[in-house]
Design an enzyme around this catalytic site. Structure first.
Site, short mmCIF file in Angstrom:
data_model
loop_
_atom_site.label_atom_id
_atom_site.label_comp_id
_atom_site.label_asym_id
_atom_site.label_seq_id
_atom_site.Cartn_x
_atom_site.Cartn_y
_atom_site.Cartn_z
N ASP A 1 -2.37 -17.99 0.35
CA ASP A 1 -3.38 -18.60 -0.54
C ASP A 1 -4.00 -19.82 0.12
O ASP A 1 -5.22 -20.00 0.12
CB ASP A 1 -2.78 -18.92 -1.93
CG ASP A 1 -1.48 -19.72 -1.88
OD1 ASP A 1 -0.91 -19.88 -0.77
OD2 ASP A 1 -1.04 -20.21 -2.94
N TYR B 1 0.82 -1.21 0.00
CA TYR B 1 0.00 0.00 0.00
C TYR B 1 0.86 1.27 0.00
O TYR B 1 0.41 2.32 -0.43
CB TYR B 1 -0.89 0.05 1.25
CG TYR B 1 -2.22 -0.66 1.11
CD1 TYR B 1 -2.28 -2.03 0.82
CD2 TYR B 1 -3.41 0.03 1.26
CE1 TYR B 1 -3.49 -2.68 0.71
CE2 TYR B 1 -4.63 -0.61 1.15
CZ TYR B 1 -4.66 -1.97 0.87
OH TYR B 1 -5.87 -2.60 0.76
N ASP C 1 -6.34 -7.33 3.99
CA ASP C 1 -7.51 -6.70 3.38
C ASP C 1 -8.40 -7.78 2.75
O ASP C 1 -9.61 -7.83 3.00
CB ASP C 1 -7.05 -5.69 2.32
CG ASP C 1 -8.21 -4.92 1.72
OD1 ASP C 1 -9.14 -4.56 2.47
OD2 ASP C 1 -8.20 -4.69 0.50
C1 IPM Z 1 -10.49 -1.43 3.96
C2 IPM Z 1 -10.61 -0.78 2.59
C3 IPM Z 1 -9.44 0.17 2.39
C4 IPM Z 1 -8.18 -0.68 2.24
C5 IPM Z 1 -9.53 1.16 1.24
C6 IPM Z 1 -10.83 1.90 1.20
C7 IPM Z 1 -8.39 2.13 1.30
O1 IPM Z 1 -10.74 -1.73 1.60
O2 IPM Z 1 -10.36 -0.73 4.95
O3 IPM Z 1 -10.58 -2.66 4.03
O4 IPM Z 1 -7.88 -1.19 1.15
O5 IPM Z 1 -7.48 -0.80 3.24
MN MN Z 2 -11.04 -3.76 2.37
#
Ligand code: IPM
Ligand code: MN
Ligand code: NAD
Length: 367
Positions: free
Chosen positions: A224, A142, A248
């Protein structure tokens, strides 16, 4: 002593709708439990872009750094899809996480008995499920550099970089081990050490940290295979620790074990400050749900349970957190369902605000 302070950032789409129900719970605490929160409200995401031309104004960022806890609804929506990357609503949320250094994102997935029949998986696979995913939140792909879209020869190339330092892995691993110590002393770490160097380092550092927690049974799994095991037999897990991107994905997957994405709360925590409490932001795992926004259909439970996590982790009010969780359990046991918790058959759904009202009534009954 001053009142505990809360910054509320409802955001976009269903964010303001679910946050209105949390406000009812906060008001209930003032009226019935004598706990008054100093609440301020501000903009994040698309609505902040509309008002200020940025998804998070500097003044809002500064406020977030000062309060005891931030509560966020959701950000994003199709209206903003074509904005320059740096102005997208999601950047506002990512800035909060990064600048507050909220590296440990706790995403508990608990299947309430009343919903065990509702998951897309068989009832015995999910009944009684109670797992905790700890997602690293301030690093990894990220945030790694280089990133961007570049010209390369006669075509473009999109680049993101997975990057983890030892100390970043160490601190989130410690958060996960500490949680495991307070739960069932079982931790599974997920990465892809078979194909990624960052995964090799992740596994090494987690193993090393594990030496400080000899009572915790530590296992490792490729992410996975972890996704497969989470759907095959999720009750084999207690605490899972994983990186930003895998966390995520795996937490959205885990949401469906509980019946709906509208059920999953989260706490994003930093290192303990001088007062012993971490900087903290609480938010549902779901997004702004543009497909149902403005229709009174959103399930407010994920956001309400996120406030319960704030009571537990920021305000030392663990008993009151449990009280809120039990109120949620009670309304579900009574058969109340927002539309996301209903199958094709029978029953009429309740609206977002009816669900909030019922939870407040259950809180009243708990006194
Ligand atoms: C989450 C969301 C976020 C992420 C986005 C909106 C930035 O999907 O909080 O799970 O990818 O972390
Ligand atoms: Mn998310
Ligand atoms: P989403 O989570 O908004 O919605 C996915 C599906 O789940 C939709 O069908 C939606 O109706 C349903 N859903 C989600 N929350 C619900 C709730 N509380 N009650 C009932 N149903 C619910 O994910 P998406 O559609 O992929 O993304 C929409 C926007 O939200 C995007 O802009 C995305 O970037 C953003 N997003 C924000 C956050 C956040 O603010 N933390 C998290 C995820 C996605």
């Amino acid at each position: 002593m001053s009142n505990p302070s809360l910054l509320i950032l409802p955001g976009d789409g269903i964010g303001p709708e679910v946050m209105a129900e949390v406000r009812k719970i906060i008001d209930w605490f003032g009226a019935r439990r004598g706990v008054t929160f100093d609440v301020s409200e501000d903009l994040v995401g698309g609505c902040a872009y509309d008002a200020h031309g940025t998804p998070l104004a500097d003044a809002t960022m500064a406020k977030a750094q000062e309060v005891d806890a931030v509560l966020l609804g959701a950000v994003g929506g199709p209206k903003y899809d074509n904005l320059d990357f740096s102005l997208k609503p999601e950047r506002g949320l990512l800035r909060l996480r990064k600048e507050m250094d909220l590296y440990a994102n706790l995403r508990p997935a608990q299947c309430f008995d009343a919903l065990a029949d509702f998951s897309s998986l068989k009832k015995d696979v999910v009944a009684g499920l109670d797992i905790m995913i700890v997602r690293e939140l301030t690093s990894g792909v990220y945030f790694g550099e280089p990133r961007g879209i570049f010209e390369e020869g006669n075509e473009r190339v999109g680049i993101n970089t997975q990057r983890y330092t030892e100390s970043e892995i160490d601190r989130v691993a410690r958060s996960a081990f500490e949680l495991a110590m307070r739960r069932n002393k079982k931790l599974c770490s997920m990465e892809k050490a078979n194909v990624m160097e960052s995964g090799v380092l992740w596994r090494e550092v987690v193993t090393e940290v594990g030496k400080d927690y000899p009572e915790v049974e530590l296992s490792h799994m490729y992410a996975d295979a972890g996704a497969m095991q989470l759907t095959r037999w999720p009750k084999q897990f207690d605490v899972i620790v994983t990186d930003n991107l895998f966390g995520d994905l795996l937490s959205d997957l885990a949401a469906m074990l509980t019946g709906s994405l509208g059920m999953l709360p989260s706490a994003s925590l930093g290192a303990p400050m001088e007062n012993g409490r971490p900087k903290a932001l609480y938010e549902p795992v779901h997004g702004s749900a543009p497909d149902i926004a403005g229709q009174g259909k959103a399930n407010p439970i994920a956001c309400i349970l996120s406030f319960a996590m704030a009571l537990r982790y920021s305000f030392d009010m663990g008993d009151d957190a449990t009280r809120v969780e039990q109120a949620v359990e009670k309304v579900l046991a009574d058969g109340l369902r927002t539309a996301d918790l209903l199958g094709e058959e029978g029953r009429a759904p309740v609206s977002t605000s009816e669900m909030g009202d019922a939870i407040v009534a259950a809180l009243d009954a708990s006194l």
